[in-house]
Scaffold this motif. Structure first.
Motif, PDB file in Angstrom:
ATOM      1  N   GLY A 233      21.716 -27.083  79.879  1.00 45.09           N
ATOM      2  CA  GLY A 233      22.267 -27.796  81.041  1.00 45.09           C
ATOM      3  C   GLY A 233      21.150 -28.225  81.966  1.00 45.09           C
ATOM      4  N   GLY A 234      21.401 -28.145  83.286  1.00 42.97           N
ATOM      5  CA  GLY A 234      20.397 -28.584  84.249  1.00 42.97           C
ATOM      6  C   GLY A 234      19.188 -27.659  84.273  1.00 42.97           C
ATOM      7  N   TYR A 235      18.056 -28.218  84.670  1.00 42.02           N
ATOM      8  CA  TYR A 235      16.838 -27.414  84.853  1.00 42.02           C
ATOM      9  C   TYR A 235      15.953 -28.116  85.866  1.00 42.02           C
ATOM     10  CZ  TYR A 235      15.432 -30.819  81.286  1.00 42.02           C
ATOM     11  OH  TYR A 235      15.236 -31.980  80.585  1.00 42.02           O
ATOM     12  N   PRO A 236      15.111 -27.348  86.559  1.00 36.84           N
ATOM     13  CA  PRO A 236      14.258 -27.968  87.582  1.00 36.84           C
ATOM     14  C   PRO A 236      13.090 -28.718  86.967  1.00 36.84           C
ATOM     15  CG  PRO A 236      13.851 -25.608  87.473  1.00 36.84           C
ATOM     16  CD  PRO A 236      14.954 -25.899  86.497  1.00 36.84           C
ATOM     17  N   GLU A 237      12.318 -29.405  87.828  1.00 40.37           N
ATOM     18  CA  GLU A 237      11.127 -30.086  87.312  1.00 40.37           C
ATOM     19  C   GLU A 237      10.151 -29.050  86.757  1.00 40.37           C
ATOM     20  OE1 GLU A 237       8.910 -32.209  90.247  1.00 40.37           O
ATOM     21  OE2 GLU A 237       9.157 -30.671  91.761  1.00 40.37           O
ATOM     22  N   ILE A 238       9.320 -29.510  85.827  1.00 35.97           N
ATOM     23  CA  ILE A 238       8.450 -28.590  85.093  1.00 35.97           C
ATOM     24  C   ILE A 238       7.209 -28.225  85.914  1.00 35.97           C
ATOM     25  CG2 ILE A 238       7.092 -28.294  82.960  1.00 35.97           C
ATOM     26  CD1 ILE A 238      10.124 -28.609  82.469  1.00 35.97           C
ATOM     27  N   THR A 239       6.950 -26.950  86.007  1.00 35.91           N
ATOM     28  CA  THR A 239       5.745 -26.468  86.695  1.00 35.91           C
ATOM     29  C   THR A 239       5.034 -25.460  85.789  1.00 35.91           C
ATOM     30  OG1 THR A 239       6.831 -24.550  87.666  1.00 35.91           O
ATOM     31  CG2 THR A 239       6.947 -26.587  88.933  1.00 35.91           C
ATOM     32  N   ALA A 240       3.814 -25.114  86.183  1.00 37.32           N
ATOM     33  CA  ALA A 240       3.071 -24.107  85.414  1.00 37.32           C
ATOM     34  C   ALA A 240       3.836 -22.785  85.413  1.00 37.32           C
ATOM     35  CB  ALA A 240       1.682 -23.928  86.017  1.00 37.32           C
ATOM     36  N   ASP A 241       4.572 -22.537  86.496  1.00 34.08           N
ATOM     37  CA  ASP A 241       5.282 -21.258  86.607  1.00 34.08           C
ATOM     38  C   ASP A 241       6.533 -21.167  85.743  1.00 34.08           C
ATOM     39  OD1 ASP A 241       3.414 -20.378  88.373  1.00 34.08           O
ATOM     40  OD2 ASP A 241       4.546 -21.067  90.143  1.00 34.08           O
ATOM     41  N   ASN A 242       7.216 -22.309  85.518  1.00 29.28           N
ATOM     42  CA  ASN A 242       8.488 -22.191  84.776  1.00 29.28           C
ATOM     43  C   ASN A 242       8.428 -22.701  83.338  1.00 29.28           C
ATOM     44  OD1 ASN A 242       8.748 -25.014  84.855  1.00 29.28           O
ATOM     45  ND2 ASN A 242      10.171 -25.021  86.567  1.00 29.28           N
ATOM     46  N   ILE A 243       7.287 -23.245  82.933  1.00 28.66           N
ATOM     47  CA  ILE A 243       7.235 -23.913  81.624  1.00 28.66           C
ATOM     48  C   ILE A 243       7.572 -22.966  80.461  1.00 28.66           C
ATOM     49  CG2 ILE A 243       4.686 -23.674  81.391  1.00 28.66           C
ATOM     50  CD1 ILE A 243       5.818 -26.831  80.143  1.00 28.66           C
ATOM     51  N   GLU A 244       7.047 -21.751  80.515  1.00 31.53           N
ATOM     52  CA  GLU A 244       7.282 -20.841  79.385  1.00 31.53           C
ATOM     53  C   GLU A 244       8.755 -20.472  79.293  1.00 31.53           C
ATOM     54  OE1 GLU A 244       4.432 -17.658  79.916  1.00 31.53           O
ATOM     55  OE2 GLU A 244       2.980 -18.750  78.677  1.00 31.53           O
ATOM     56  N   GLU A 245       9.349 -20.192  80.439  1.00 35.81           N
ATOM     57  CA  GLU A 245      10.759 -19.815  80.455  1.00 35.81           C
ATOM     58  C   GLU A 245      11.644 -20.978  79.984  1.00 35.81           C
ATOM     59  OE1 GLU A 245      12.178 -18.632  84.326  1.00 35.81           O
ATOM     60  OE2 GLU A 245      14.234 -18.909  83.568  1.00 35.81           O
TER      61      GLU A 245
ATOM     62  N   LYS B 280       3.470 -33.449  87.686  1.00 38.76           N
ATOM     63  CA  LYS B 280       2.963 -34.655  88.342  1.00 38.76           C
ATOM     64  C   LYS B 280       1.465 -34.589  88.611  1.00 38.76           C
ATOM     65  CE  LYS B 280       6.116 -34.036  91.477  1.00 38.76           C
ATOM     66  NZ  LYS B 280       7.209 -34.020  92.454  1.00 38.76           N
ATOM     67  N   THR B 281       0.941 -33.357  88.691  1.00 32.73           N
ATOM     68  CA  THR B 281      -0.451 -33.218  89.117  1.00 32.73           C
ATOM     69  C   THR B 281      -1.366 -32.669  88.013  1.00 32.73           C
ATOM     70  OG1 THR B 281       0.113 -31.036  89.991  1.00 32.73           O
ATOM     71  CG2 THR B 281       0.158 -32.865  91.552  1.00 32.73           C
ATOM     72  N   ASP B 282      -0.770 -32.369  86.873  1.00 33.30           N
ATOM     73  CA  ASP B 282      -1.552 -31.792  85.772  1.00 33.30           C
ATOM     74  C   ASP B 282      -2.178 -32.904  84.933  1.00 33.30           C
ATOM     75  OD1 ASP B 282      -2.451 -30.466  83.491  1.00 33.30           O
ATOM     76  OD2 ASP B 282      -0.446 -30.483  82.593  1.00 33.30           O
ATOM     77  N   LEU B 283      -3.457 -33.178  85.159  1.00 36.24           N
ATOM     78  CA  LEU B 283      -4.101 -34.292  84.451  1.00 36.24           C
ATOM     79  C   LEU B 283      -4.301 -33.986  82.969  1.00 36.24           C
ATOM     80  CD1 LEU B 283      -6.813 -35.558  86.979  1.00 36.24           C
ATOM     81  CD2 LEU B 283      -4.402 -36.144  86.823  1.00 36.24           C
ATOM     82  N   SER B 284      -4.207 -32.713  82.593  1.00 35.09           N
ATOM     83  CA  SER B 284      -4.458 -32.347  81.196  1.00 35.09           C
ATOM     84  C   SER B 284      -3.308 -32.759  80.275  1.00 35.09           C
ATOM     85  CB  SER B 284      -4.656 -30.832  81.088  1.00 35.09           C
ATOM     86  OG  SER B 284      -3.402 -30.174  81.214  1.00 35.09           O
ATOM     87  N   MET B 285      -2.142 -33.068  80.847  1.00 38.26           N
ATOM     88  CA  MET B 285      -0.936 -33.439  80.085  1.00 38.26           C
ATOM     89  C   MET B 285      -0.308 -32.244  79.354  1.00 38.26           C
ATOM     90  SD  MET B 285       0.017 -36.619  80.416  1.00 38.26           S
ATOM     91  CE  MET B 285       0.987 -37.106  79.003  1.00 38.26           C
ATOM     92  N   ILE B 286      -0.835 -31.046  79.543  1.00 38.18           N
ATOM     93  CA  ILE B 286      -0.259 -29.894  78.829  1.00 38.18           C
ATOM     94  C   ILE B 286       1.207 -29.722  79.213  1.00 38.18           C
ATOM     95  CG2 ILE B 286      -0.323 -27.351  78.654  1.00 38.18           C
ATOM     96  CD1 ILE B 286      -3.404 -27.602  78.875  1.00 38.18           C
ATOM     97  N   LEU B 287       1.511 -29.769  80.508  1.00 33.92           N
ATOM     98  CA  LEU B 287       2.889 -29.517  80.944  1.00 33.92           C
ATOM     99  C   LEU B 287       3.848 -30.588  80.413  1.00 33.92           C
ATOM    100  CD1 LEU B 287       2.338 -28.340  84.641  1.00 33.92           C
ATOM    101  CD2 LEU B 287       2.724 -26.936  82.610  1.00 33.92           C
ATOM    102  N   VAL B 288       3.445 -31.855  80.531  1.00 33.26           N
ATOM    103  CA  VAL B 288       4.307 -32.947  80.059  1.00 33.26           C
ATOM    104  C   VAL B 288       4.528 -32.825  78.552  1.00 33.26           C
ATOM    105  CG1 VAL B 288       4.403 -35.455  79.678  1.00 33.26           C
ATOM    106  CG2 VAL B 288       3.791 -34.575  81.925  1.00 33.26           C
ATOM    107  N   ASN B 289       3.435 -32.646  77.805  1.00 31.74           N
ATOM    108  CA  ASN B 289       3.560 -32.602  76.341  1.00 31.74           C
ATOM    109  C   ASN B 289       4.403 -31.426  75.859  1.00 31.74           C
ATOM    110  OD1 ASN B 289       2.103 -34.933  76.056  1.00 31.74           O
ATOM    111  ND2 ASN B 289       0.143 -33.901  75.722  1.00 31.74           N
ATOM    112  N   LYS B 290       4.213 -30.253  76.472  1.00 33.87           N
ATOM    113  CA  LYS B 290       4.994 -29.074  76.056  1.00 33.87           C
ATOM    114  C   LYS B 290       6.473 -29.291  76.377  1.00 33.87           C
ATOM    115  CE  LYS B 290       1.572 -26.193  75.011  1.00 33.87           C
ATOM    116  NZ  LYS B 290       1.319 -25.693  73.704  1.00 33.87           N
ATOM    117  N   ALA B 291       6.733 -29.886  77.532  1.00 38.32           N
ATOM    118  CA  ALA B 291       8.131 -30.135  77.908  1.00 38.32           C
ATOM    119  C   ALA B 291       8.774 -31.070  76.880  1.00 38.32           C
ATOM    120  CB  ALA B 291       8.199 -30.747  79.303  1.00 38.32           C
ATOM    121  N   LEU B 292       8.058 -32.142  76.543  1.00 39.39           N
ATOM    122  CA  LEU B 292       8.612 -33.112  75.588  1.00 39.39           C
ATOM    123  C   LEU B 292       8.864 -32.466  74.230  1.00 39.39           C
ATOM    124  CD1 LEU B 292       6.454 -36.281  76.390  1.00 39.39           C
ATOM    125  CD2 LEU B 292       8.795 -35.841  77.120  1.00 39.39           C
ATOM    126  N   GLU B 293       7.923 -31.613  73.812  1.00 43.19           N
ATOM    127  CA  GLU B 293       8.121 -30.931  72.515  1.00 43.19           C
ATOM    128  C   GLU B 293       9.396 -30.104  72.512  1.00 43.19           C
ATOM    129  OE1 GLU B 293       4.566 -28.657  71.753  1.00 43.19           O
ATOM    130  OE2 GLU B 293       3.373 -30.521  71.785  1.00 43.19           O
TER     131      GLU B 293
END
Ligand SMILES: Nc1nc2c(c(=O)[nH]1)N[C@H]1C(S)=C(S)[C@@H](COP(=O)(O)OP(=O)(O)OC[C@H]3O[C@@H](n4cnc5c(=O)[nH]c(N)nc54)[C@H](O)[C@@H]3O)O[C@H]1N2
Ligand SMILES: Nc1nc2c(c(=O)[nH]1)N[C@H]1C(S)=C(S)[C@@H](COP(=O)(O)OP(=O)(O)OC[C@H]3O[C@@H](n4cnc5c(=O)[nH]c(N)nc54)[C@H](O)[C@@H]3O)O[C@H]1N2
Ligand SMILES: [Mo]
Length: 742
Positions: free
Chosen positions: A494-506, A526-539
């Motif tokens: 269902g719903g989930y908040p925007e992705i952050t370093a703190d919630n990505i694993e959960e 929005k601020t992670d230039l490495s793209m790790i957060l975006v890419n992991k979320a998409l996966e």
């Protein structure tokens, strides 16, 4: 635009508020006509004028200008009463419908018909047709935005679509027809005075993000500003003149009044209060105009020094990405090298940066990108595009690599014009990679908020931009989408908040390595230039910005839900007490803005309504078309339109000249054309002319030999004072005037 022009062919009903695409988007309008011919779609036009678009409509309602909020509440009243609202959709995906329902109760057909100047039957017929036909799309353009209630207008229209469950659907959405070539790109890239590129805002965090992208020290960036002003919105284009004239209080920090103006690609006479603009141009110490044409604005100043006209190269002589109305990009390839002395805009800016001593900082991130690719010097515009790929996460531009954009543009024959889907080597992508295009593997998002397809196919819910909880009528609401309301193939149900370093694993259910953790520490998507957060979320099938509810109710805004408010210069002064404008606003974009202190009964002295807009053969402020002999020949002179009955009352015939007087005490001398497309006591005038001010020809002020083929009175000399409460767009669609035979 949530969807795209081709997608309109999937609609079964199309309602158009304050747009005239037959004239202003004639190529895009083909899709509307196809929807009608092929899909039997019904076209409904709501406009104070019987336009060429209205001529193609199944239903046309000629409302009084500035009453769209009332009209839509009238529709909502009937929608709730008849149970045409999509209850499951609103239960799962929106917030605030209770507040909308409460306001809609007041807008009975009788009340609505009176305020809008229509019949109850018209409202009932249109509502029944629109609300019971699915999918249905809603179109708007300048007829909704150019009002003191422009922001309210642009909120109530999506609210209607949310209530009907049309948002995030193929053939649905709100499709706002944008203006100039690349105006969407200009907005995305931060050409507004209240945001850094990509809508990052002006807060310290936003500056820090971009200083990382630009590879400049944040402290250096800070040192470029009057520190007090760094995080405050600047002047807007519509009110810059006030900063020069200082007739009223301005809030410009240590700098005080504006002394210099650098204008790149704007007409200047296209904004309201042209007479004030003229005065301001004369009072600047330095006025630099960068334009391919010797410009009308130059003629509005008598000064002989401190004015520079720099010849800009035209679009044929430059290259780079341009963003279309549907958020998709195309690559523009250079056709010829810049002619004569002209230079592309970026070269002019580079030259300025060089002389002002910050060329190195200005170009540093592009130079770094070049070095990473084994090159000594940056390549324009490719490396600038890569810089954007790195920085502009908010709207998902990371996937817009120069290689992909060029590939799409050169292979545009491989794409379907209705679905935007590609074929052959470009299958599984959508034409122009409409944003958000989250990463290099993402296909682009043809229709925003479509949660029926996976995120990696362009799906998503609504953005989680406003916290996790909101209060309404004393009750707390969770701002995340309901269980079950989520794009397929998602790790969340269902719903989930925007992705952050703190919630990505959960949220993804996957662990980050220690190294990855170190890189993303303290960051969000929005601020992670490495793209790790975006890419992991998409996966994990998650949308980086979360999956939340669309917000109809905004607790922090002047109108928590949109409210009808009479125009500042209203032709119905009897309605002011019931629907008053806002209180005056202090320090909005560095100036004060008048609302209530100006609203009164202007009608006895100014009994005509003034509406302005466009005609097909001219463009914008007009310089581009009025230097073309062929175009000028079709519409050779400035004019205004009047209803023949009104003209007869005033003893005015076709071809006569009239003076149009404004409440501010200015006047314009214009030729009359008669038409029944306008109601009585309404005047319409195009804003494409300039070079004549209050009857005085300014031909002598153009550079010698460069007077356009046609000059004429600028209607913005008499459009009334009035600005939107949030954006400060001028109220050019809703003024009052007095007409006298000249
Ligand atoms: N040929 C040509 N095409 C252009 C342009 C051009 O200059 N020339 N300019 C481009 C640009 S920059 C833009 S922004 C777009 C603009 O495109 P449009 O928004 O279509 O242009 P306008 O003619 O300004 O206004 C649209 C309609 O709004 C109606 N209107 C006015 N007030 C109201 C109101 O209160 N309610 C409602 N419902 N309707 C109202 C007007 O009568 C008009 O028919 O066109 C783009 N296309
Ligand atoms: N009364 C009234 N006023 C209005 C409106 C209305 O409906 N009614 N509509 C408003 C709207 S929506 C808009 S968008 C504005 C439009 O107003 P403007 O933005 O002033 O309109 P344009 O004439 O398109 O101005 C663009 C300028 O850019 C120049 N140019 C073109 N290409 C390049 C380039 O590559 N580089 C540079 N440096 N310059 C270039 C052109 O020669 C032209 O002078 O008017 C607004 N004003
Ligand atoms: Mo525009």
């Amino acid at each position: 635009m949530t969807n795209h022009l081709g997608d309109i062919q999937n609609s079964k009903a199309i309602i158009i508020f304050g747009a005239n695409p037959a004239v202003n988007h004639p190529v895009g309008f083909q899709h509307f006509l196809k929807a009608k011919e092929v899909n039997n779609a019904k076209i409904i036009v709501i406009d104070p004028r019987f336009t060429r678009t209205a001529a193609k409509a199944d239903k046309f309602v000629q409302i009084r200008g500035g009453t769209d909020i009332a009209f839509i509440y009238g529709m909502l009243h009937l929608i709730f009463k008849n149970g045409w609202d999509d209850k499951t959709y609103n239960n799962d995906r929106t917030f605030g419908i209770e507040a909308v329902k409460k306001e809609a109760e007041k807008w009975t057909p009788k009340v609505t018909a009176d305020v809008c100047g229509i019949t109850e039957e018209q409202l009932i017929e249109v509502t029944r047709l629109y609300a019971t036909t699915k999918p249905a799309t809603l179109i708007w353009a300048m007829g909704l935005t150019q009002h003191s209630i422009g922001t309210g207008n642009t909120r109530i229209a999506p609210i209607l679509q949310l209530v009907l469950g049309n948002m995030g659907k193929v053939g649905g959405g709100t499709n706002i027809l944008r203006g100039h070539d690349n105006v969407q790109g200009a907005t995305d890239f931060g050409c507004t005075s209240d945001s850094l590129p990509g809508y990052y805002g002006l807060a310290e965090g936003a500056f820090k993000h971009w200083s990382r992208v630009w590879n400049v020290d944040y402290e250096w960036l800070k040192s470029q500003f009057d520190s007090e002003m760094m995080n405050k919105p600047g002047f807007t284009l519509s009110r810059w003149w006030q900063g020069v004239l200082e007739e009223e209080k301005i809030y410009n920090g240590k700098a005080g009044k504006i002394r210099a103006m650098f204008c790149m690609g704007n007409g200047l006479i296209s904004i309201a209060q042209t007479n004030k603009v003229r005065e301001a141009l004369n009072n600047l110490e330095l006025f630099v105009m960068v334009d391919p044409f010797p410009h009308d604005a130059i003629a509005y100043t008598e000064r002989k020094d401190g004015v520079y006209l720099l010849p800009a190269a035209s679009q044929m002589e430059t290259s780079g990405s341009v963003t279309a109305t549907n958020r998709s990009a195309q690559w523009r390839f250079q056709v010829v090298k810049p002619l004569y002395e002209s230079k592309p805009d970026e070269e002019i800016l580079f030259e300025f940066a060089r002389r002002l001593g910050f060329y190195d900082e200005f170009t540093r991130s592009m130079t770094n990108i070049a070095k990473q690719n084994g090159r000594e010097k940056f390549i324009w515009p490719d490396d600038a595009t890569r810089e954007i790929n790195m920085g502009m996460k908010t709207i998902g531009l990371s996937g817009w690599t120069p290689e992909r954009l060029k590939d799409h543009t050169t292979n545009w024959h491989l794409f379907d014009t209705v679905s935007l889907k590609g074929k052959g080597p470009l299958k599984d992508t959508y034409y122009g990679l409409p944003w958000p295009c989250w990463n290099e593997k993402h296909p682009g998002s043809p229709n925003l908020y479509n949660n029926s397809i996976p995120v990696m196919q362009g799906g998503m819910g609504f953005r989680n931009n406003f916290g996790l909880e909101q209060e309404l009528f004393g009750k707390k609401y969770n701002m995340l989408a309901s269980k079950g309301s989520v794009p397929p193939k998602s790790s969340q149900k269902g719903g989930y908040p925007e992705i952050t370093a703190d919630n990505i694993e959960e949220l993804t259910g996957k662990k980050l390595t220690e190294k990855e953790k170190e890189i993303v520490k303290g960051k969000n998507w929005k601020t992670d230039l490495s793209m790790i957060l975006v890419n992991k979320a998409l996966e994990a099938g998650l949308c980086p910005y979360g999956n939340a509810r669309a917000r109809m109710y905004v607790s922090t805004w002047p109108d928590k839900i949109p409210l009808h408010r009479e125009p500042i210069h209203t032709p119905r002064p009897d309605l002011i007490s019931k629907y008053p404008t806002y209180p005056d606003k202090v320090n909005q974009f560095r100036v004060d803005t008048k609302f209530a202190s100006l609203q009164k009964d202007w009608l006895k002295d100014f009994p005509f309504q003034l509406n302005t807009g466009r005609i097909v053969t001219h463009s914008g402020q007009g310089i581009e078309a009025r230097v073309s002999l062929a175009l000028t020949e079709i519409n050779p002179e400035m004019y205004c339109q009047l209803n023949p009955n009104t003209a007869a009352e005033l003893g005015i015939s076709e071809g006569d000249f009239v003076w149009i007087h404004s409440p501010e005490g200015f006047k314009a001398k214009v030729k009359v054309r008669l038409t029944y497309s306008l109601k009585e006591k309404v005047v319409f005038a195009p804003f494409h002319w300039a070079g004549v001010a209050q009857g005085e020809s300014l031909a002598k002020n153009y550079p010698e030999g460069y007077v356009p083929y046609s000059i004429g009175e600028a209607i913005n000399g008499v459009t009334n004072y009035g600005y939107d409460i949030i954006t400060q767009i001028p109220e050019t669609k809703c003024g009052l005037c007095r007409i006298e035979k000249a």
